[in-house]
Design a protein around this motif. Sequence first.
Motif, PDB file in Angstrom:
ATOM      1  N   ILE A 113       0.841  -1.285   0.030  1.00  0.00           N
ATOM      2  CA  ILE A 113       0.092  -0.124   0.070  1.00  0.00           C
ATOM      3  C   ILE A 113       1.013   1.407  -0.163  1.00  0.00           C
ATOM      4  CG2 ILE A 113      -1.805   1.205   1.380  1.00  0.00           C
ATOM      5  CD1 ILE A 113      -2.508  -1.471   2.499  1.00  0.00           C
ATOM      6  N   SER A 114       0.507   2.139  -0.886  1.00  0.00           N
ATOM      7  CA  SER A 114       1.255   3.426  -0.978  1.00  0.00           C
ATOM      8  C   SER A 114       0.270   4.562  -0.350  1.00  0.00           C
ATOM      9  CB  SER A 114       1.840   3.828  -2.123  1.00  0.00           C
ATOM     10  OG  SER A 114       2.550   2.972  -2.851  1.00  0.00           O
ATOM     11  N   VAL A 115       0.514   5.103   0.867  1.00  0.00           N
ATOM     12  CA  VAL A 115      -0.267   6.116   1.537  1.00  0.00           C
ATOM     13  C   VAL A 115      -0.132   7.633   0.674  1.00  0.00           C
ATOM     14  CG1 VAL A 115      -1.039   7.479   3.626  1.00  0.00           C
ATOM     15  CG2 VAL A 115      -0.313   4.925   3.550  1.00  0.00           C
ATOM     16  N   ILE A 116      -1.134   8.063   0.243  1.00  0.00           N
ATOM     17  CA  ILE A 116      -0.826   9.449  -0.447  1.00  0.00           C
ATOM     18  C   ILE A 116      -0.903  10.453   0.521  1.00  0.00           C
ATOM     19  CG2 ILE A 116      -1.961  10.906  -2.393  1.00  0.00           C
ATOM     20  CD1 ILE A 116      -3.123   8.394  -3.555  1.00  0.00           C
ATOM     21  N   LYS A 117      -1.946  10.549   1.304  1.00  0.00           N
ATOM     22  CA  LYS A 117      -2.006  11.621   2.334  1.00  0.00           C
ATOM     23  C   LYS A 117      -3.085  11.506   3.472  1.00  0.00           C
ATOM     24  CE  LYS A 117      -3.537  15.698   0.886  1.00  0.00           C
ATOM     25  NZ  LYS A 117      -3.499  16.795   0.054  1.00  0.00           N
ATOM     26  N   GLU A 118      -2.806  12.203   4.415  1.00  0.00           N
ATOM     27  CA  GLU A 118      -3.807  12.219   5.524  1.00  0.00           C
ATOM     28  C   GLU A 118      -4.956  13.250   5.530  1.00  0.00           C
ATOM     29  OE1 GLU A 118      -3.968  13.749  10.184  1.00  0.00           O
ATOM     30  OE2 GLU A 118      -1.960  12.508   9.399  1.00  0.00           O
ATOM     31  N   LEU A 119      -6.066  12.742   5.815  1.00  0.00           N
ATOM     32  CA  LEU A 119      -7.394  13.567   5.477  1.00  0.00           C
ATOM     33  C   LEU A 119      -7.502  14.196   6.641  1.00  0.00           C
ATOM     34  CD1 LEU A 119      -9.431  11.280   2.711  1.00  0.00           C
ATOM     35  CD2 LEU A 119      -7.655  13.187   2.448  1.00  0.00           C
ATOM     36  N   THR A 120      -8.922  14.952   6.786  1.00  0.00           N
ATOM     37  CA  THR A 120      -9.400  15.783   7.926  1.00  0.00           C
ATOM     38  C   THR A 120     -10.058  14.664   8.799  1.00  0.00           C
ATOM     39  OG1 THR A 120      -9.781  17.613   6.624  1.00  0.00           O
ATOM     40  CG2 THR A 120     -10.768  17.657   8.638  1.00  0.00           C
ATOM     41  N   ASP A 121      -9.872  14.844   9.976  1.00  0.00           N
ATOM     42  CA  ASP A 121     -10.243  13.905  11.245  1.00  0.00           C
ATOM     43  C   ASP A 121     -11.863  14.112  11.183  1.00  0.00           C
ATOM     44  OD1 ASP A 121      -7.916  13.225  12.023  1.00  0.00           O
ATOM     45  OD2 ASP A 121      -7.979  14.675  13.731  1.00  0.00           O
ATOM     46  N   VAL A 122     -12.802  13.080  11.584  1.00  0.00           N
ATOM     47  CA  VAL A 122     -13.972  13.098  11.603  1.00  0.00           C
ATOM     48  C   VAL A 122     -14.385  12.560  13.020  1.00  0.00           C
ATOM     49  CG1 VAL A 122     -16.047  11.946  10.622  1.00  0.00           C
ATOM     50  CG2 VAL A 122     -14.507  12.312   9.246  1.00  0.00           C
ATOM     51  N   TYR A 123     -15.246  13.386  13.670  1.00  0.00           N
ATOM     52  CA  TYR A 123     -15.723  12.987  14.970  1.00  0.00           C
ATOM     53  C   TYR A 123     -17.033  12.199  14.698  1.00  0.00           C
ATOM     54  CZ  TYR A 123     -17.658  13.060  19.654  1.00  0.00           C
ATOM     55  OH  TYR A 123     -18.022  12.911  21.076  1.00  0.00           O
ATOM     56  N   ILE A 124     -16.956  11.116  15.693  1.00  0.00           N
ATOM     57  CA  ILE A 124     -18.285   9.984  15.348  1.00  0.00           C
ATOM     58  C   ILE A 124     -19.051  10.092  16.767  1.00  0.00           C
ATOM     59  CG2 ILE A 124     -19.106   7.852  14.798  1.00  0.00           C
ATOM     60  CD1 ILE A 124     -16.265   7.564  13.313  1.00  0.00           C
ATOM     61  N   PRO A 125     -20.115  10.849  16.943  1.00  0.00           N
ATOM     62  CA  PRO A 125     -20.570  11.082  18.151  1.00  0.00           C
ATOM     63  C   PRO A 125     -21.054   9.914  18.899  1.00  0.00           C
ATOM     64  CG  PRO A 125     -21.391  12.774  16.874  1.00  0.00           C
ATOM     65  CD  PRO A 125     -20.450  11.977  15.887  1.00  0.00           C
ATOM     66  N   PRO A 126     -21.731   8.820  18.263  1.00  0.00           N
ATOM     67  CA  PRO A 126     -22.386   7.608  18.847  1.00  0.00           C
ATOM     68  C   PRO A 126     -21.542   6.799  19.776  1.00  0.00           C
ATOM     69  CG  PRO A 126     -23.388   8.089  16.699  1.00  0.00           C
ATOM     70  CD  PRO A 126     -22.170   8.929  16.856  1.00  0.00           C
ATOM     71  N   SER A 127     -20.157   6.792  19.017  1.00  0.00           N
ATOM     72  CA  SER A 127     -19.249   5.729  19.732  1.00  0.00           C
ATOM     73  C   SER A 127     -17.993   6.875  20.567  1.00  0.00           C
ATOM     74  CB  SER A 127     -18.650   4.800  18.775  1.00  0.00           C
ATOM     75  OG  SER A 127     -18.309   5.313  17.427  1.00  0.00           O
ATOM     76  N   ASN A 128     -18.134   8.071  20.408  1.00  0.00           N
ATOM     77  CA  ASN A 128     -17.121   8.879  20.736  1.00  0.00           C
ATOM     78  C   ASN A 128     -15.826   8.650  20.244  1.00  0.00           C
ATOM     79  OD1 ASN A 128     -16.341  11.267  22.343  1.00  0.00           O
ATOM     80  ND2 ASN A 128     -15.611  10.013  23.808  1.00  0.00           N
ATOM     81  N   PHE A 129     -15.541   8.651  18.787  1.00  0.00           N
ATOM     82  CA  PHE A 129     -14.408   8.239  18.260  1.00  0.00           C
ATOM     83  C   PHE A 129     -13.815   9.454  17.327  1.00  0.00           C
ATOM     84  CE2 PHE A 129     -14.458   3.607  19.185  1.00  0.00           C
ATOM     85  CZ  PHE A 129     -13.259   3.429  19.290  1.00  0.00           C
ATOM     86  N   LEU A 130     -12.693   9.794  17.316  1.00  0.00           N
ATOM     87  CA  LEU A 130     -12.212  10.708  16.555  1.00  0.00           C
ATOM     88  C   LEU A 130     -11.226   9.904  15.462  1.00  0.00           C
ATOM     89  CD1 LEU A 130     -12.038  13.774  15.775  1.00  0.00           C
ATOM     90  CD2 LEU A 130      -9.825  13.911  17.018  1.00  0.00           C
ATOM     91  N   ALA A 131     -11.862   9.966  14.211  1.00  0.00           N
ATOM     92  CA  ALA A 131     -11.076   8.851  13.250  1.00  0.00           C
ATOM     93  C   ALA A 131     -10.627   9.800  12.214  1.00  0.00           C
ATOM     94  CB  ALA A 131     -12.383   7.975  12.506  1.00  0.00           C
ATOM     95  N   THR A 132      -9.492   9.551  11.918  1.00  0.00           N
ATOM     96  CA  THR A 132      -8.161  10.111  10.982  1.00  0.00           C
ATOM     97  C   THR A 132      -8.455   9.255   9.708  1.00  0.00           C
ATOM     98  OG1 THR A 132      -6.928  10.912  12.640  1.00  0.00           O
ATOM     99  CG2 THR A 132      -5.965  10.876  10.363  1.00  0.00           C
ATOM    100  N   PRO A 133      -8.759   9.679   8.542  1.00  0.00           N
ATOM    101  CA  PRO A 133      -8.831   8.958   7.281  1.00  0.00           C
ATOM    102  C   PRO A 133      -7.523   8.871   6.610  1.00  0.00           C
ATOM    103  CG  PRO A 133     -10.567  10.628   7.151  1.00  0.00           C
ATOM    104  CD  PRO A 133      -9.608  10.749   8.436  1.00  0.00           C
ATOM    105  N   PHE A 134      -6.963   8.051   5.853  1.00  0.00           N
ATOM    106  CA  PHE A 134      -5.931   7.891   5.249  1.00  0.00           C
ATOM    107  C   PHE A 134      -6.216   7.786   3.777  1.00  0.00           C
ATOM    108  CE2 PHE A 134      -4.077   8.049   9.114  1.00  0.00           C
ATOM    109  CZ  PHE A 134      -2.905   8.726   9.169  1.00  0.00           C
ATOM    110  N   LEU A 135      -5.644   8.190   2.781  1.00  0.00           N
ATOM    111  CA  LEU A 135      -5.849   7.985   1.280  1.00  0.00           C
ATOM    112  C   LEU A 135      -4.692   7.260   0.747  1.00  0.00           C
ATOM    113  CD1 LEU A 135      -7.846   8.737  -1.070  1.00  0.00           C
ATOM    114  CD2 LEU A 135      -6.249  10.791  -1.540  1.00  0.00           C
ATOM    115  N   GLY A 136      -4.842   6.053   0.224  1.00  0.00           N
ATOM    116  CA  GLY A 136      -3.604   5.272  -0.414  1.00  0.00           C
ATOM    117  C   GLY A 136      -4.346   4.584  -1.583  1.00  0.00           C
ATOM    118  N   TYR A 137      -3.577   3.618  -2.239  1.00  0.00           N
ATOM    119  CA  TYR A 137      -3.672   2.806  -3.341  1.00  0.00           C
ATOM    120  C   TYR A 137      -2.756   1.674  -3.639  1.00  0.00           C
ATOM    121  CZ  TYR A 137       0.442   4.664  -5.656  1.00  0.00           C
ATOM    122  OH  TYR A 137       1.771   5.135  -5.970  1.00  0.00           O
TER     123      TYR A 137
END
Length: 208
Positions: A113-137
């Motif tokens: 996997i080649s990671v292209i970049k980090e994206l904007t964090d997304v807060y998920i209220p029901p489970s109280n997670f702050l998730a960081t997405p990464f774009l890859g190929y």
Amino acid sequence: MNFNSFKNKIENLKYAKLGGLDAQFKLAPKMRLKYDADKIRAKNPKRAAVLALFYPNKNNETCFLLTLRASYKGTHSAQISFPGGKIDKTDLSLKNTALRETFEEVGIVESSISVIKELTDVYIPPSNFLATPFLGYVSQKPTFNLNYEVDKTIEVLLKDLLNDCNLSSTNMNTSYMSNVEVPCFKLNDYIVWGATAMMLSEIKELLK
């Protein structure tokens, strides 16, 4: 989009400005809009990371991977998501979390996997997670090996994400809300909403 065309965009993607919350909030449920940065910090959310993985199909069309979560007694049972999960104490970074979880859930080895970049964090209220997405190929269509957390993989054409005709809204009933209208993508006959739709909204703007 032809996968060669996608790869030709990668260098520009690395330096392209992210749409951030403005892009994400186009597909955000109303309940998510209640949380600003201060409220999120006050919740002390758990950290997680996911991977938006792109690859060519047998026709060399650009696709990305979504998963249908297995049914379980939990907040996100049987929902559509990217491969990913919570950070582990052995992870050196959130990027490592995304890659490790992708291997554990769908069997794609990190070295491919080649990671292209980090994206904007997304807060998920029901489970109280702050998730960081990464774009890859990956350069070839993967062979998937699913673990118990994943019911099935969903291969989505990038052109379907970019097509505004696949934007919609739907009425949702879940364990934490009832009879609520939410914005969504309709992809491969699946309703994709919530945090995953917010991530896809930012990816869509980035790739357009």
